[in-house]
Design an enzyme around this catalytic site. Structure first.
Site, PDB file in Angstrom:
ATOM      1  N   HIS A 125      39.119  40.145  39.803  1.00 18.11           N
ATOM      2  CA  HIS A 125      38.703  39.814  41.174  1.00 18.11           C
ATOM      3  C   HIS A 125      38.286  41.039  41.972  1.00 18.11           C
ATOM      4  CE1 HIS A 125      39.906  35.509  41.306  1.00 18.11           C
ATOM      5  NE2 HIS A 125      40.531  35.901  40.219  1.00 18.11           N
ATOM      6  N   ASP A 180      34.392  45.976  47.994  1.00 20.78           N
ATOM      7  CA  ASP A 180      35.103  44.715  47.845  1.00 20.78           C
ATOM      8  C   ASP A 180      34.567  44.003  46.613  1.00 20.78           C
ATOM      9  OD1 ASP A 180      36.790  42.602  48.434  1.00 20.78           O
ATOM     10  OD2 ASP A 180      36.312  42.658  50.578  1.00 20.78           O
TER      11      ASP A 180
HETATM   12  P1  ADP Z   1      40.928  40.002  49.433  1.00 19.87           P
HETATM   13  O1  ADP Z   1      40.951  39.137  48.241  1.00 19.87           O
HETATM   14  O2  ADP Z   1      40.731  41.454  49.107  1.00 19.87           O
HETATM   15  O3  ADP Z   1      42.054  39.803  50.346  1.00 19.87           O
HETATM   16  P2  ADP Z   1      38.779  38.260  50.373  1.00 19.87           P
HETATM   17  O4  ADP Z   1      37.913  38.366  51.574  1.00 19.87           O
HETATM   18  O5  ADP Z   1      38.056  37.936  49.124  1.00 19.87           O
HETATM   19  O6  ADP Z   1      39.607  39.612  50.271  1.00 19.87           O
HETATM   20  O7  ADP Z   1      39.847  37.126  50.570  1.00 19.87           O
HETATM   21  C1  ADP Z   1      40.690  37.104  51.680  1.00 19.87           C
HETATM   22  C2  ADP Z   1      41.258  35.717  51.825  1.00 19.87           C
HETATM   23  O8  ADP Z   1      42.423  35.807  52.611  1.00 19.87           O
HETATM   24  C3  ADP Z   1      40.305  34.786  52.508  1.00 19.87           C
HETATM   25  O9  ADP Z   1      40.413  33.508  51.956  1.00 19.87           O
HETATM   26  C4  ADP Z   1      40.781  34.811  53.947  1.00 19.87           C
HETATM   27  O10 ADP Z   1      40.579  33.608  54.622  1.00 19.87           O
HETATM   28  C5  ADP Z   1      42.260  35.050  53.797  1.00 19.87           C
HETATM   29  N1  ADP Z   1      42.749  35.851  54.922  1.00 19.87           N
HETATM   30  C6  ADP Z   1      42.456  37.110  55.223  1.00 19.87           C
HETATM   31  N2  ADP Z   1      43.081  37.493  56.349  1.00 19.87           N
HETATM   32  C7  ADP Z   1      43.771  36.451  56.773  1.00 19.87           C
HETATM   33  C8  ADP Z   1      44.648  36.193  57.876  1.00 19.87           C
HETATM   34  N3  ADP Z   1      44.942  37.129  58.773  1.00 19.87           N
HETATM   35  N4  ADP Z   1      45.182  34.998  57.969  1.00 19.87           N
HETATM   36  C9  ADP Z   1      44.906  34.067  57.051  1.00 19.87           C
HETATM   37  N5  ADP Z   1      44.121  34.231  56.011  1.00 19.87           N
HETATM   38  C10 ADP Z   1      43.561  35.405  55.861  1.00 19.87           C
HETATM   39  C1  G6P Z   2      43.173  40.707  46.275  1.00 21.73           C
HETATM   40  C2  G6P Z   2      43.541  40.783  44.809  1.00 21.73           C
HETATM   41  C3  G6P Z   2      44.530  39.694  44.457  1.00 21.73           C
HETATM   42  C4  G6P Z   2      45.721  39.771  45.387  1.00 21.73           C
HETATM   43  C5  G6P Z   2      45.284  39.738  46.833  1.00 21.73           C
HETATM   44  C6  G6P Z   2      46.440  39.921  47.794  1.00 21.73           C
HETATM   45  O1  G6P Z   2      42.547  39.501  46.482  1.00 21.73           O
HETATM   46  O2  G6P Z   2      42.373  40.675  44.030  1.00 21.73           O
HETATM   47  O3  G6P Z   2      44.966  39.812  43.125  1.00 21.73           O
HETATM   48  O4  G6P Z   2      46.633  38.734  45.131  1.00 21.73           O
HETATM   49  O5  G6P Z   2      44.342  40.758  47.058  1.00 21.73           O
HETATM   50  O6  G6P Z   2      47.159  41.076  47.490  1.00 21.73           O
HETATM   51  P1  G6P Z   2      48.716  41.063  47.140  1.00 21.73           P
HETATM   52  O7  G6P Z   2      49.017  42.444  46.674  1.00 21.73           O
HETATM   53  O8  G6P Z   2      49.376  40.684  48.395  1.00 21.73           O
HETATM   54  O9  G6P Z   2      48.926  40.036  46.066  1.00 21.73           O
END
Ligand code: ADP
Ligand code: G6P
Length: 732
Positions: free
Chosen positions: A167, A374
């Protein structure tokens, strides 16, 4: 879709436990991975193995928690020993792999101690998985925490069907090579049948690391190991559109939105949503917003930036430091520009449930999504998905995987503060018509390629891998088998020899016209064709003119254009294969071409006279070639037993109705009345499979080269071996 069980393995379960008094409460987990796969739960029997987010040490509590998670959420919690878990999670996964793979080598630390914990925890995952794994299951491992797991499972269960999806970005070789354990990580991944990535750039980096570090080359993303193949491919993760569409008219969402509108009092709203992570460019974004207010004073008091950050990995020092910096910077900017009735930055540091996040997406005039790196970034896609009327302006970083698909957004370099400021200005002043023009095609793509399609594509590939494993494999033609062939040839009276040209009689060359036959080959063919009882046919994809020029004097019968036209040696005329024109096939095949075009930015579908053409000249060249090959393979299923044919041309794949195929061409000789007591067909590529299939049961069908499934009975390693065999047949 298969009804077999899908076992998902990821570090974090899609639900996390939190201690509440004497017991535990269960919450959805944040982050792209958990969000994406939740959509699949209703679609197939599925178990999810992973860490429940807290350490539970008491055996009774563990049992109680485990049975609740299994019964209510289909989740099997893996309780890990705390010290090893910390070194594996905060240490190796988030203190080494995460920064390195996101191009922050300065944050990556390399500790042997943590690496050992990573190995240990991957081993614990493997043990737990093997306890429940059944032969018909499909295992799907996720993300950088578990890169050793595919190999561990493969060693224990060689026949298992295993997918892996990363991911996060796979970095360029120049970054990946820093990792002291790079070989082990690559070997770990190669335990899978399929290694999936969000973007083609990551696939390329992975393949180039395989070549440079392990010396393993690939053909169209397929790496051939001693006993099996591994495929690397791109599957850009989408969003769960159904969830967004279902919530569209939710009265609670509407009410919250109205409340927010009152609070923002007619001001424009810019939104950013992230886990609090140094890869997300939060500080740079805040500084750019400050720069915007400095440069465009007319916007002061008229715009607010809502910065929503979800706490993340708070035990890792870099994350704690970032939290302090963000707090300070927000305080400073608000202090500098804030007015009694206007706070420029609204900073929320918490997880928001979907019903509260959605109104924010709907409120925001601009989504400012500027991660420094990202893997994908779902927030950009969620913003669009939350706005079915296609309004709103998206500013998106070019270094987010999602920028590959969201090209109509305002794309910025996240390190270029001036560019962000300018994009923000454009976004805030963008007309609604322009917003709709830009967002409509992006939204259409999100609708087509949603989470379910993403997972279906991956699972279909895995299903194919399972089928290939169980398919008959050709046997190497050497020793006694080869003697048997020579003996059969010598003791027969009437023989039909069908030979493909490129890749079979001559090796591939840089340019097609360089692959002219050498004298040695012409002599072999002449001797073979001249021998009494032999009927020699060269069946090629090349055009008639080239074949005639090159092989016209050998005495061989010639077939050009994969069976499109035929010329007997004793006839100077080429004959076209008769065309019968079927109806309705285009409506069936066009959607397949469209799907491949959707997954290949720059590719398009054209209807041209009687043909359907899939063009990829404007696509990224390597991705285009990969998809063209894949599309051709895929379409073979459709065209089998129909009068249609698929051809790969110069940056195009063409599908045309005709009786054109190498199999049909072979039948022209097999059915003309001569009874052959020795039949041989040799070829190296997918178009030759038709020929193999058309041959009588007791034929010698020979596939040239390793790799790829084949319906041929025997295998020769390359052109050289084919020529040696033909030479012996010609001389015998
Ligand atoms: P990452 O996987 O690195 O966190 P992404 O943008 O691909 O980044 O995914 C983030 C996910 O987490 C999204 O589905 C988003 O809606 C959710 N998310 C991020 N910040 C918040 C928050 N403060 N509250 C709820 N959901 C969140
Ligand atoms: C990214 C990573 C996931 C991970 C998520 C939240 O989306 O690709 O594997 O689960 O971040 O991070 P955390 O360390 O809280 O699992």
């Amino acid at each position: 879709m298969s009804s077999n069980r899908l076992i998902i393995v990821s570090n974090r379960l899609p639900v996390s436990l939190q201690r509440r008094g004497a017991g535990y409460s269960v919450h959805p987990s944040a982050g792209g991975l958990a969000t994406s796969l939740n959509a699949l739960r209703e679609r197939m029997p599925m178990l999810w193995l992973g860490w429940p987010g807290v350490s539970v040490t008491d055996p009774d509590e563990r049992r109680a928690v485990a049975s609740r998670l299994v019964d209510e959420f289909g989740c099997i919690p893996l309780f890990l020993p705390q010290p090893a878990f910390d070194r594996y999670y905060s240490g190796f996964s988030n203190g080494c792999l995460w920064p390195l793979f996101h191009y922050f080598p300065q944050y990556a630390h390399y500790s042997e101690h943590e690496w050992r914990a990573y190995q240990q925890v991957n081993g614990l995952f493997s043990e737990k998985l093997l306890e429940i794994l059944q032969p018909s299951d499909t295992v799907w491992v996720h993300d950088y925490h578990l890169m050793l797991l595919p190999e561990l499972v493969r060693q224990a269960r060689p026949e298992a069907t295993i997918g892996f999806f990363l991911h996060i970005p796979f970095p360029s070789y120049e970054i990946f090579r820093h990792l002291p354990w790079r070989e082990s990580i690559l070997r770990g991944l190669l335990g899978a049948d399929l290694v999936g990535f969000h973007s083609f750039g990551y696939v390329r980096h992975f393949l180039s690391s395989l070549l440079r570090i392990l010396g393993l080359d690939h053909e169209f993303g397929r790496v051939t190991l001693a006993d099996r193949q591994v495929k690397a491919d791109t599957f850009p993760l989408g969003v769960d559109m159904a969830r967004f569409e279902a919530a569209k008219d939710d009265p609670g969402v509407r009410q919250r939105l109205e409340g927010l509108r009152r609070e923002t009092a007619g001001r424009k709203v810019v939104l950013s949503v992230d886990r609090l992570d140094f890869t997300k460019g939060i500080l740079q974004r805040l500084r750019a917003f400050e720069g915007f207010l400095t440069r465009f004073p007319e916007w002061r008091g008229k715009v607010v930036l809502i910065t929503l950050c979800v706490p993340s990995r708070t035990r890792v020092p870099e994350y704690r430091a970032l939290k302090r910096q963000v707090d300070e910077l927000v305080g400073r900017i608000n202090g500098r520009y804030g007015q009694p009735e206007w706070t420029p930055i609204w900073y929320l540091y918490r997880f928001l449930p979907f019903e509260q996040l959605l109104p924010l997406y709907r409120l925001a005039d601009v989504a400012l999504v500027t991660p420094l790196r990202d893997g994908m970034n779902l927030v950009a896609k969620e913003y669009l998905a939350a706005r079915p009327e296609s309004t709103g302006a998206l500013v998106l970083s070019e270094t987010a995987g999602s920028a590959d698909e969201l090209g109509e957004a305002l794309i910025v370099n996240p390190h270029d503060e001036a560019a962000i400021i300018e994009a923000l200005r454009r976004a805030l002043s963008m007309s609604e018509a322009e917003q709709v023009d830009r967002n409509t095609p992006m939204l259409a793509r999100l609708r087509r390629y949603n989470t379910v399609r993403w997972a279906d594509d991956i699972l279909t590939e895995l299903e194919q891998a399972r089928r290939q494993r169980t398919q008959r494999r050709p046997r190497l033609l050497h020793g006694p088998l080869r003697q048997e062939l020579l003996h059969g040839f010598q003791h027969s009276r009437s023989r039909l020899l069908l030979l493909d040209y490129d890749g079979t009689l001559v090796p591939f060359k840089g340019h097609p016209l360089q692959a002219a036959p050498d004298e040695g080959l012409c002599r072999i063919l002449q001797r073979l064709a001249g021998r009494r009882g032999n009927r020699l046919v060269v069946i090629s994809g090349r055009d008639a003119g080239t074949l005639e020029r090159w092989l016209g004097e050998t005495g061989a019968d010639l077939v050009a254009e994969h069976g499109g036209s035929l010329r007997r040696a004793d006839d100077s005329e080429w004959k076209s294969a008769a065309d019968d024109l079927p109806q309705g096939w285009k409506d069936e095949i066009r959607p397949v071409l469209q799907v491949y075009a959707d997954r290949t930015p720059g590719a398009e579908v054209e209807q041209k006279g009687l043909m359907l053409v899939w063009h990829y000249r404007r696509a990224e060249p390597e991705l285009g070639s990969l998809r063209a090959k894949e599309l051709t393979d895929h379409l073979e299923g459709y065209v089998a037993n129909t009068p249609l044919h698929v051809l790969q041309g110069d940056r195009v794949v063409e599908i045309k109705p005709s009786s054109v195929s190498k199999g049909k061409a072979a039948l022209a000789w097999l059915s003309e009345g001569t009874t052959y007591d020795f039949t041989l067909a040799v070829g190296d590529d997918v178009t030759d499979e038709d020929m193999f299939a058309a041959m009588p049961e007791d034929s010698w069908t020979i596939k040239v080269g390793y790799g790829g499934a084949s319906g041929a009975s025997y295998l020769l390693p390359g052109v050289e071996a084919v020529r040696q065999l033909l030479d012996e047949l010609a001389g015998s």
